[in-house]
Motif scaffolding. Sequence first.
Motif, PDB file in Angstrom:
ATOM      1  N   ALA A   1     -17.597  30.561 -13.586  1.00 51.53           N
ATOM      2  CA  ALA A   1     -19.003  30.299 -13.267  1.00 51.53           C
ATOM      3  C   ALA A   1     -19.300  30.384 -11.777  1.00 51.53           C
ATOM      4  CB  ALA A   1     -19.400  28.906 -13.772  1.00 51.53           C
ATOM      5  N   LEU A   2     -18.276  30.492 -10.942  1.00 52.18           N
ATOM      6  CA  LEU A   2     -18.470  30.467  -9.492  1.00 52.18           C
ATOM      7  C   LEU A   2     -19.387  31.581  -8.979  1.00 52.18           C
ATOM      8  CD1 LEU A   2     -17.650  28.734  -7.118  1.00 52.18           C
ATOM      9  CD2 LEU A   2     -15.694  30.240  -6.740  1.00 52.18           C
ATOM     10  N   PRO A   3     -19.294  32.836  -9.475  1.00 55.38           N
ATOM     11  CA  PRO A   3     -20.239  33.855  -8.982  1.00 55.38           C
ATOM     12  C   PRO A   3     -21.699  33.485  -9.223  1.00 55.38           C
ATOM     13  CG  PRO A   3     -18.402  34.908 -10.095  1.00 55.38           C
ATOM     14  CD  PRO A   3     -18.262  33.439 -10.337  1.00 55.38           C
ATOM     15  N   GLY A   4     -22.009  32.950 -10.410  1.00 54.74           N
ATOM     16  CA  GLY A   4     -23.383  32.523 -10.668  1.00 54.74           C
ATOM     17  C   GLY A   4     -23.809  31.365  -9.791  1.00 54.74           C
ATOM     18  N   ILE A   5     -22.889  30.443  -9.524  1.00 61.62           N
ATOM     19  CA  ILE A   5     -23.203  29.323  -8.629  1.00 61.62           C
ATOM     20  C   ILE A   5     -23.472  29.838  -7.221  1.00 61.62           C
ATOM     21  CG2 ILE A   5     -22.305  27.191  -7.633  1.00 61.62           C
ATOM     22  CD1 ILE A   5     -20.683  26.788 -10.172  1.00 61.62           C
ATOM     23  N   MET A   6     -22.698  30.818  -6.784  1.00 60.84           N
ATOM     24  CA  MET A   6     -22.916  31.400  -5.455  1.00 60.84           C
ATOM     25  C   MET A   6     -24.252  32.121  -5.373  1.00 60.84           C
ATOM     26  SD  MET A   6     -19.224  32.812  -4.181  1.00 60.84           S
ATOM     27  CE  MET A   6     -17.929  31.654  -3.723  1.00 60.84           C
ATOM     28  N   THR A   7     -24.676  32.719  -6.481  1.00 57.40           N
ATOM     29  CA  THR A   7     -25.992  33.353  -6.484  1.00 57.40           C
ATOM     30  C   THR A   7     -27.088  32.322  -6.219  1.00 57.40           C
ATOM     31  OG1 THR A   7     -25.241  35.044  -8.039  1.00 57.40           O
ATOM     32  CG2 THR A   7     -27.599  34.712  -7.855  1.00 57.40           C
ATOM     33  N   GLY A   8     -27.010  31.184  -6.903  1.00 53.36           N
ATOM     34  CA  GLY A   8     -27.971  30.116  -6.635  1.00 53.36           C
ATOM     35  C   GLY A   8     -27.882  29.587  -5.220  1.00 53.36           C
ATOM     36  N   THR A   9     -26.670  29.532  -4.693  1.00 47.17           N
ATOM     37  CA  THR A   9     -26.495  29.082  -3.313  1.00 47.17           C
ATOM     38  C   THR A   9     -27.125  30.058  -2.335  1.00 47.17           C
ATOM     39  OG1 THR A   9     -24.408  28.019  -3.950  1.00 47.17           O
ATOM     40  CG2 THR A   9     -24.801  28.361  -1.596  1.00 47.17           C
ATOM     41  N   ILE A  10     -26.973  31.352  -2.584  1.00 45.14           N
ATOM     42  CA  ILE A  10     -27.593  32.367  -1.720  1.00 45.14           C
ATOM     43  C   ILE A  10     -29.103  32.199  -1.705  1.00 45.14           C
ATOM     44  CG2 ILE A  10     -28.010  34.843  -1.456  1.00 45.14           C
ATOM     45  CD1 ILE A  10     -25.225  35.313  -2.634  1.00 45.14           C
ATOM     46  N   ILE A  11     -29.683  32.021  -2.882  1.00 44.17           N
ATOM     47  CA  ILE A  11     -31.144  31.865  -2.962  1.00 44.17           C
ATOM     48  C   ILE A  11     -31.586  30.600  -2.223  1.00 44.17           C
ATOM     49  CG2 ILE A  11     -33.066  31.506  -4.547  1.00 44.17           C
ATOM     50  CD1 ILE A  11     -31.515  33.141  -6.610  1.00 44.17           C
TER      51      ILE A  11
ATOM     52  N   ALA B   1     -22.250  36.133   1.608  1.00 44.75           N
ATOM     53  CA  ALA B   1     -22.269  35.413   0.330  1.00 44.75           C
ATOM     54  C   ALA B   1     -22.124  36.363  -0.851  1.00 44.75           C
ATOM     55  CB  ALA B   1     -23.574  34.625   0.216  1.00 44.75           C
ATOM     56  N   ILE B   2     -22.768  37.525  -0.790  1.00 41.55           N
ATOM     57  CA  ILE B   2     -22.644  38.502  -1.875  1.00 41.55           C
ATOM     58  C   ILE B   2     -21.220  39.029  -1.962  1.00 41.55           C
ATOM     59  CG2 ILE B   2     -23.390  40.806  -2.626  1.00 41.55           C
ATOM     60  CD1 ILE B   2     -26.156  40.118  -1.497  1.00 41.55           C
ATOM     61  N   TYR B   3     -20.582  39.243  -0.810  1.00 35.68           N
ATOM     62  CA  TYR B   3     -19.183  39.689  -0.822  1.00 35.68           C
ATOM     63  C   TYR B   3     -18.281  38.662  -1.492  1.00 35.68           C
ATOM     64  CZ  TYR B   3     -14.462  40.409   0.973  1.00 35.68           C
ATOM     65  OH  TYR B   3     -13.102  40.540   1.079  1.00 35.68           O
ATOM     66  N   LEU B   4     -18.467  37.388  -1.144  1.00 34.45           N
ATOM     67  CA  LEU B   4     -17.653  36.345  -1.762  1.00 34.45           C
ATOM     68  C   LEU B   4     -17.941  36.229  -3.258  1.00 34.45           C
ATOM     69  CD1 LEU B   4     -17.915  33.571   0.977  1.00 34.45           C
ATOM     70  CD2 LEU B   4     -15.983  35.094   0.526  1.00 34.45           C
ATOM     71  N   ARG B   5     -19.212  36.394  -3.636  1.00 37.47           N
ATOM     72  CA  ARG B   5     -19.555  36.326  -5.052  1.00 37.47           C
ATOM     73  C   ARG B   5     -18.885  37.460  -5.831  1.00 37.47           C
ATOM     74  NH1 ARG B   5     -25.520  37.799  -6.559  1.00 37.47           N
ATOM     75  NH2 ARG B   5     -24.595  39.835  -6.108  1.00 37.47           N
ATOM     76  N   ASN B   6     -18.948  38.662  -5.294  1.00 34.55           N
ATOM     77  CA  ASN B   6     -18.327  39.804  -5.979  1.00 34.55           C
ATOM     78  C   ASN B   6     -16.797  39.683  -6.009  1.00 34.55           C
ATOM     79  OD1 ASN B   6     -20.855  40.921  -6.393  1.00 34.55           O
ATOM     80  ND2 ASN B   6     -20.763  42.180  -4.543  1.00 34.55           N
ATOM     81  N   LYS B   7     -16.249  39.048  -4.991  1.00 38.21           N
ATOM     82  CA  LYS B   7     -14.789  38.898  -4.952  1.00 38.21           C
ATOM     83  C   LYS B   7     -14.302  37.979  -6.061  1.00 38.21           C
ATOM     84  CE  LYS B   7     -11.007  37.512  -1.895  1.00 38.21           C
ATOM     85  NZ  LYS B   7     -10.639  37.029  -0.533  1.00 38.21           N
ATOM     86  N   PHE B   8     -15.065  36.931  -6.351  1.00 38.65           N
ATOM     87  CA  PHE B   8     -14.645  35.970  -7.377  1.00 38.65           C
ATOM     88  C   PHE B   8     -15.203  36.309  -8.754  1.00 38.65           C
ATOM     89  CE2 PHE B   8     -14.355  33.393  -3.459  1.00 38.65           C
ATOM     90  CZ  PHE B   8     -13.044  32.971  -3.575  1.00 38.65           C
ATOM     91  N   GLU B   9     -15.991  37.357  -8.846  1.00 37.12           N
ATOM     92  CA  GLU B   9     -16.599  37.685 -10.134  1.00 37.12           C
ATOM     93  C   GLU B   9     -15.545  38.206 -11.112  1.00 37.12           C
ATOM     94  OE1 GLU B   9     -20.464  40.135 -11.873  1.00 37.12           O
ATOM     95  OE2 GLU B   9     -19.726  40.474  -9.831  1.00 37.12           O
ATOM     96  N   THR B  10     -15.619  37.754 -12.346  1.00 37.57           N
ATOM     97  CA  THR B  10     -14.704  38.180 -13.405  1.00 37.57           C
ATOM     98  C   THR B  10     -15.498  38.891 -14.490  1.00 37.57           C
ATOM     99  OG1 THR B  10     -13.274  36.292 -12.998  1.00 37.57           O
ATOM    100  CG2 THR B  10     -13.001  37.421 -15.096  1.00 37.57           C
ATOM    101  N   ARG B  11     -15.036  40.056 -14.875  1.00 38.24           N
ATOM    102  CA  ARG B  11     -15.716  40.852 -15.909  1.00 38.24           C
ATOM    103  C   ARG B  11     -14.906  40.790 -17.193  1.00 38.24           C
ATOM    104  NH1 ARG B  11     -19.501  43.970 -13.183  1.00 38.24           N
ATOM    105  NH2 ARG B  11     -19.123  44.185 -10.935  1.00 38.24           N
ATOM    106  N   TRP B  12     -15.608  40.648 -18.279  1.00 36.16           N
ATOM    107  CA  TRP B  12     -14.948  40.703 -19.585  1.00 36.16           C
ATOM    108  C   TRP B  12     -15.857  41.434 -20.576  1.00 36.16           C
ATOM    109  CZ3 TRP B  12     -15.926  35.620 -17.672  1.00 36.16           C
ATOM    110  CH2 TRP B  12     -17.098  35.045 -18.142  1.00 36.16           C
TER     111      TRP B  12
END
Length: 429
Positions: free
Chosen positions: A336-346, A418-429
């Motif tokens: 869930a960290l990428p989504g949390i970072m998105t909210g943090t960016i906003i 912030a976007i770089y960190l979000r993409n780094k921790f993003e997991t795709r399934w």
Amino acid sequence: MSKAIVPEVPTGTAEPVLRRPTDWSTQASRRRTRRRYAAERRFRVMGLAAVWLSVGFLVFLLASMLWQGVSGFTETRVALPIELRLDITPDRVAGRSGDLALAGAGLEGAVDAAATAAYGPGGAELLSDGAWLTVRDAVKADPTLLSRRFIAQIPVAADIDVAAKGEGTPDAEAQFARLSRAGVTSRGFDIDFLTHADSTDPTRVGIWGALKGSLLTMAVTLLLAFPIGTFAALYLEEYAPRNRWTDLIEVSINNLAAVPSIIFGLLGLAVFLGTFHLPRSAPLVGGLTLALMTMPVIVIAGRNAIKAVPPSIRDAALAVGASPVQVVFHHVLPLALPGIMTGTIIGMARALGETAPLLMIGMRAFIAAPPGGITDPATVLPVQIFLWSDEVSRGFIEKTSAAIIVLLVFLLAMNGLAIYLRNKFETRW
């Protein structure tokens, strides 16, 4: 060729009813098809027009800011021959005491006298109000200038600098033309704008004080809002019981995300300054106030991100023997960290551009020196832009646009990280 008859059984009847298939070759069917395709084409054209209109407004905004703000990063200088005859030895100009020593030795008067000797009566008025400060810095960097004649590049007065950029008064334009004919003017990058703090002279103002204040304020905001908002989202989504109190908390958080920012400024004024007596106009108070405003956004985005994690992840972790806490912190939170970072960016982007709550806690003071820590008096970029836009001198107009460019670059850099960190921790399934 005969057309097939498809039986149809309506609801509530036992006998089938025969329905003839639609004949798409008829004139009426073709008209309906053409109208549908035409409506789709119109919708695509309107959507494309809306996109290009938005892009056009953005390009116009950026182009106008660049057109007006680029000149704020440059300054007009005049070559001034100076021979200092001060009653001061070179060993006294070093360190902080050198400023007082040079001022007490009559450096300002010596610079004015050199301007009068070089450019006639009224020559001192051609120089900026802080001209002698430029000479002072040069002498401190090279004390041998006290004993020899040299030529200093001095910023011109604010009205002449504006005239050099094509927007001055007729008198200022005439004075600049006279200096240009004498071949003593030059144009260069204003490094002081990036290294100095606020000033009453537009030729001496700098953005570093406000930029450092923004960095300290955003650091306090992030260090408070991100962990508290994340843990609150985890608790509400994973541990909190479903009852009336939980529902009340959820409704309150959703309402807080829509509260006007000035309300948080009043809250910070009453609580942090009025009750806890924290230092006024400090990044600490500004960060606390903006953290209150940012946390609801992070909580809402964090809950949605946690809710989006598939239940199979939790079931699989529990099946292999993980405890509920390990399931949350080892599996759910990383996903869930990428989504949390998105909210943090906003939330952080909104906090960076806020002015009203910071005005309420006193961060609109005149700050002549960059803050040394989170408890020192400071201002931030949006407030600095607001203060400069209210100045009477025309020299502050281009400085305001230049400060807006710095704010946009700062915002893009922060969001890019912030976007770089979000993409780094993003997991795709």
